[in-house]
Design a protein around this motif. Structure first.
Motif, PDB file in Angstrom:
ATOM      1  N   ARG A  22      57.265 110.416 -19.092  1.00 60.21           N
ATOM      2  CA  ARG A  22      56.591 112.131 -19.517  1.00 60.21           C
ATOM      3  C   ARG A  22      58.271 112.946 -19.696  1.00 60.21           C
ATOM      4  O   ARG A  22      59.096 112.219 -18.417  1.00 60.21           O
ATOM      5  N   VAL A  23      57.987 113.106 -20.197  1.00 57.98           N
ATOM      6  CA  VAL A  23      59.745 114.028 -20.681  1.00 57.98           C
ATOM      7  C   VAL A  23      59.541 115.442 -20.264  1.00 57.98           C
ATOM      8  O   VAL A  23      58.910 116.083 -21.664  1.00 57.98           O
ATOM      9  N   GLY A  24      59.733 115.906 -19.652  1.00 56.66           N
ATOM     10  CA  GLY A  24      59.742 117.015 -19.215  1.00 56.66           C
ATOM     11  C   GLY A  24      60.663 118.298 -20.063  1.00 56.66           C
ATOM     12  O   GLY A  24      62.354 118.239 -19.817  1.00 56.66           O
ATOM     13  N   THR A  25      60.439 119.287 -20.059  1.00 50.68           N
ATOM     14  CA  THR A  25      61.133 120.349 -21.575  1.00 50.68           C
ATOM     15  C   THR A  25      61.106 121.830 -21.180  1.00 50.68           C
ATOM     16  O   THR A  25      59.641 122.364 -20.737  1.00 50.68           O
ATOM     17  N   ARG A  26      61.780 122.631 -21.264  1.00 50.87           N
ATOM     18  CA  ARG A  26      61.322 124.057 -21.806  1.00 50.87           C
ATOM     19  C   ARG A  26      60.579 124.241 -23.090  1.00 50.87           C
ATOM     20  O   ARG A  26      60.980 122.991 -23.822  1.00 50.87           O
ATOM     21  N   GLY A  27      59.681 125.258 -23.058  1.00 55.73           N
ATOM     22  CA  GLY A  27      59.661 125.678 -24.676  1.00 55.73           C
ATOM     23  C   GLY A  27      59.633 126.110 -25.597  1.00 55.73           C
ATOM     24  O   GLY A  27      59.117 126.096 -26.580  1.00 55.73           O
ATOM     25  N   SER A  28      60.885 125.967 -25.668  1.00 53.41           N
ATOM     26  CA  SER A  28      62.083 126.897 -26.660  1.00 53.41           C
ATOM     27  C   SER A  28      62.159 126.147 -27.287  1.00 53.41           C
ATOM     28  O   SER A  28      61.805 125.060 -27.396  1.00 53.41           O
ATOM     29  N   THR A  29      62.247 126.099 -28.640  1.00 57.77           N
ATOM     30  CA  THR A  29      62.378 125.845 -30.195  1.00 57.77           C
ATOM     31  C   THR A  29      63.267 125.127 -30.207  1.00 57.77           C
ATOM     32  O   THR A  29      63.385 123.490 -30.316  1.00 57.77           O
ATOM     33  N   LEU A  30      64.721 125.690 -29.700  1.00 51.08           N
ATOM     34  CA  LEU A  30      66.161 125.118 -29.330  1.00 51.08           C
ATOM     35  C   LEU A  30      65.625 123.256 -28.161  1.00 51.08           C
ATOM     36  O   LEU A  30      66.015 122.065 -28.661  1.00 51.08           O
ATOM     37  N   ALA A  31      64.653 123.776 -27.622  1.00 49.91           N
ATOM     38  CA  ALA A  31      64.241 123.101 -26.023  1.00 49.91           C
ATOM     39  C   ALA A  31      63.858 121.825 -26.941  1.00 49.91           C
ATOM     40  O   ALA A  31      64.072 120.934 -26.427  1.00 49.91           O
ATOM     41  N   LEU A  32      62.929 121.863 -27.492  1.00 52.23           N
ATOM     42  CA  LEU A  32      61.399 120.766 -27.912  1.00 52.23           C
ATOM     43  C   LEU A  32      62.212 120.177 -28.950  1.00 52.23           C
ATOM     44  O   LEU A  32      62.219 119.345 -28.846  1.00 52.23           O
TER      45      LEU A  32
ATOM     46  N   HIS B 157      68.431 118.541 -19.960  1.00 57.54           N
ATOM     47  CA  HIS B 157      68.378 120.192 -19.634  1.00 57.54           C
ATOM     48  C   HIS B 157      69.948 119.978 -21.180  1.00 57.54           C
ATOM     49  O   HIS B 157      70.410 119.257 -21.446  1.00 57.54           O
ATOM     50  N   SER B 158      70.294 121.065 -21.566  1.00 55.59           N
ATOM     51  CA  SER B 158      71.449 121.676 -22.009  1.00 55.59           C
ATOM     52  C   SER B 158      72.651 121.573 -20.238  1.00 55.59           C
ATOM     53  O   SER B 158      71.857 121.843 -19.793  1.00 55.59           O
ATOM     54  N   LEU B 159      73.391 120.529 -20.933  1.00 56.06           N
ATOM     55  CA  LEU B 159      74.376 120.257 -19.968  1.00 56.06           C
ATOM     56  C   LEU B 159      74.427 122.053 -18.934  1.00 56.06           C
ATOM     57  O   LEU B 159      75.548 121.810 -17.678  1.00 56.06           O
ATOM     58  N   LYS B 160      75.256 122.963 -19.658  1.00 53.51           N
ATOM     59  CA  LYS B 160      76.036 123.968 -18.966  1.00 53.51           C
ATOM     60  C   LYS B 160      75.240 124.471 -18.860  1.00 53.51           C
ATOM     61  O   LYS B 160      75.577 125.353 -17.770  1.00 53.51           O
ATOM     62  N   ASP B 161      73.611 124.542 -18.404  1.00 57.08           N
ATOM     63  CA  ASP B 161      73.025 125.106 -17.851  1.00 57.08           C
ATOM     64  C   ASP B 161      72.670 124.519 -16.147  1.00 57.08           C
ATOM     65  O   ASP B 161      72.382 125.353 -15.849  1.00 57.08           O
ATOM     66  N   LEU B 162      73.401 123.451 -16.349  1.00 57.08           N
ATOM     67  CA  LEU B 162      73.129 122.494 -14.622  1.00 57.08           C
ATOM     68  C   LEU B 162      74.138 123.472 -13.467  1.00 57.08           C
ATOM     69  O   LEU B 162      75.110 123.638 -14.139  1.00 57.08           O
ATOM     70  N   PRO B 163      73.972 123.981 -12.493  1.00 52.67           N
ATOM     71  CA  PRO B 163      74.235 124.123 -11.742  1.00 52.67           C
ATOM     72  C   PRO B 163      75.194 122.827 -10.972  1.00 52.67           C
ATOM     73  O   PRO B 163      74.560 121.677 -11.262  1.00 52.67           O
ATOM     74  N   THR B 164      76.409 123.126 -10.509  1.00 54.80           N
ATOM     75  CA  THR B 164      77.079 121.697 -10.635  1.00 54.80           C
ATOM     76  C   THR B 164      77.541 121.121  -9.435  1.00 54.80           C
ATOM     77  O   THR B 164      77.910 120.301  -9.072  1.00 54.80           O
ATOM     78  N   LEU B 165      76.202 121.598  -8.501  1.00 55.77           N
ATOM     79  CA  LEU B 165      75.889 120.531  -7.183  1.00 55.77           C
ATOM     80  C   LEU B 165      74.938 119.861  -7.946  1.00 55.77           C
ATOM     81  O   LEU B 165      73.747 120.381  -8.145  1.00 55.77           O
ATOM     82  N   PRO B 166      74.970 118.789  -7.767  1.00 65.78           N
ATOM     83  CA  PRO B 166      73.492 117.854  -7.624  1.00 65.78           C
ATOM     84  C   PRO B 166      72.187 118.496  -6.431  1.00 65.78           C
ATOM     85  O   PRO B 166      72.361 119.185  -5.659  1.00 65.78           O
ATOM     86  N   ALA B 167      70.748 118.017  -7.084  1.00 64.25           N
ATOM     87  CA  ALA B 167      69.887 118.555  -6.977  1.00 64.25           C
ATOM     88  C   ALA B 167      69.569 117.163  -6.114  1.00 64.25           C
ATOM     89  O   ALA B 167      69.193 115.964  -6.122  1.00 64.25           O
TER      90      ALA B 167
END
Length: 321
Positions: free
Chosen positions: A12-22, A83-93
């Protein structure tokens, strides 16, 4: 492989719903599915960034695109998230790990202008749209006579703001600046009138790269093995160094900071820029080091950030955001 039938075991692959994300997520899902020899299904997740209006700095930075996907992973509603990597916060979750960084696309920013204009040929007073403080600052530095307009929206919405690019769209701007990688992934290269040289505009840390996140406790060995095989070491080293600059500067993803690392022979060469929001002050530094693993790459980024701070970066840009 195509997505499996209901009830069949799969990814199961999580994604945002925008055209680019899909588009991005489907590419990743097909590759991981093939490597793991398991079917996949997309799980669409609506994030705060898709709901809230206003500039990214006002609504909490690009991390607003990530939190809901991470929640979906932790709540086991999906197995991996893209994710687009540039969107990821620098601290890990906590509880999650970036298990794969696929090979990077074009890192550059792209100018999409009316009448085939370039950054050099846009007339003074031309209105150029971007939602990125980093792009805005470097635009103002390169062409002080331009009017930089803050915009948001998906790729088609932004392109529609440019006169003559999209039939029936408002066309109230002379140009917009977008990531070349996103335009290429969507097959919209025809809208690009100039790929802006990195000497003029350094990209955001991680720009052009994707990140595939999963739970640290991911139980499906085929999936973990597939993600490890999909990882591209040169890309991971480069983005690790770039993101370490942001981390050490204590800057948010939307700060006016650019960074780009490249493999040059046996070394990793890293360049970073810190800008004032008005583009009048620019601090740019480079550093190279032998970097064969993520620890060495991160060290390179931390050292370059310290050099920037010693040179007055905190006096130039709004850090600690």
């Amino acid at each position: 492989m195509a997505p499996g039938s209901p009830g069949s075991p799969g990814i199961r692959v999580g994604t945002r719903g925008s055209t680019l994300a899909l588009t991005q997520t489907t590419t990743v899902a097909e590759r991981v599915s093939g490597l793991a020899e398991l079917p996949y299904a997309l799980v669409r997740v609506r994030t705060e960034g898709d709901v809230l209006k206003g500039s990214l700095s006002q609504i909490g930075g690009t991390g607003v695109f990530v939190a809901a996907l991470r929640d979906a992973l932790l709540e086991e509603r999906c197995d991996i998230a893209v994710h687009s990597l540039k969107d990821l916060p620098t601290l890990p979750a906590p509880g999650l790990t970036v298990a794969s960084v696929p090979e990077r696309e074009d890192v550059r920013d792209a100018l999409c202008a009316r009448d085939g204009l370039t950054l050099a040929t846009l007339p003074d007073g031309a209105r150029v749209g971007t939602g990125s403080p980093r792009r805005a600052a470097q635009l103002r530095a390169a062409r002080p006579g331009l009017e930089v307009v803050d915009i948001r929206g998906n790729v088609d919405t932004r392109l529609g703001r440019v006169a003559g690019l999209v039939m029936g769209a408002p066309g109230d701007l002379d140009a917009v600046v977008l990531a070349a990688a996103g335009l290429r992934r969507l097959g919209r290269e025809d809208a690009i009138t100039e790929l802006i040289d990195t000497d003029v505009m350094l990209p955001a840390p991680g720009q052009g790269a994707l990140a595939v996140e999963c739970r640290e406790s991911e139980a499906m060995p085929h999936v973990r093995e597939a993600l490890a095989a999909y990882d591209h070491l040169p890309t991971r080293l480069a983005v690790t160094a770039e993101r370490a600059v942001l981390l050490q500067l204590e800057a948010g993803c939307s700060a006016p900071i650019g960074a780009l690392a490249r493999i040059e022979g046996e070394d990793l060469a890293l360049e970073a820029v810190v800008c004032s929001l008005d583009g009048r002050s620019i601090l740019r530094r480079t550093r190279s080091a032998r970097a064969t693993d993520a620890v060495a790459a991160a060290r390179l980024g931390l050292e370059l950030a310290e050099e920037l701070l010693a040179s007055g970066a905190a006096d130039i840009a709004p850090l600690n955001s």
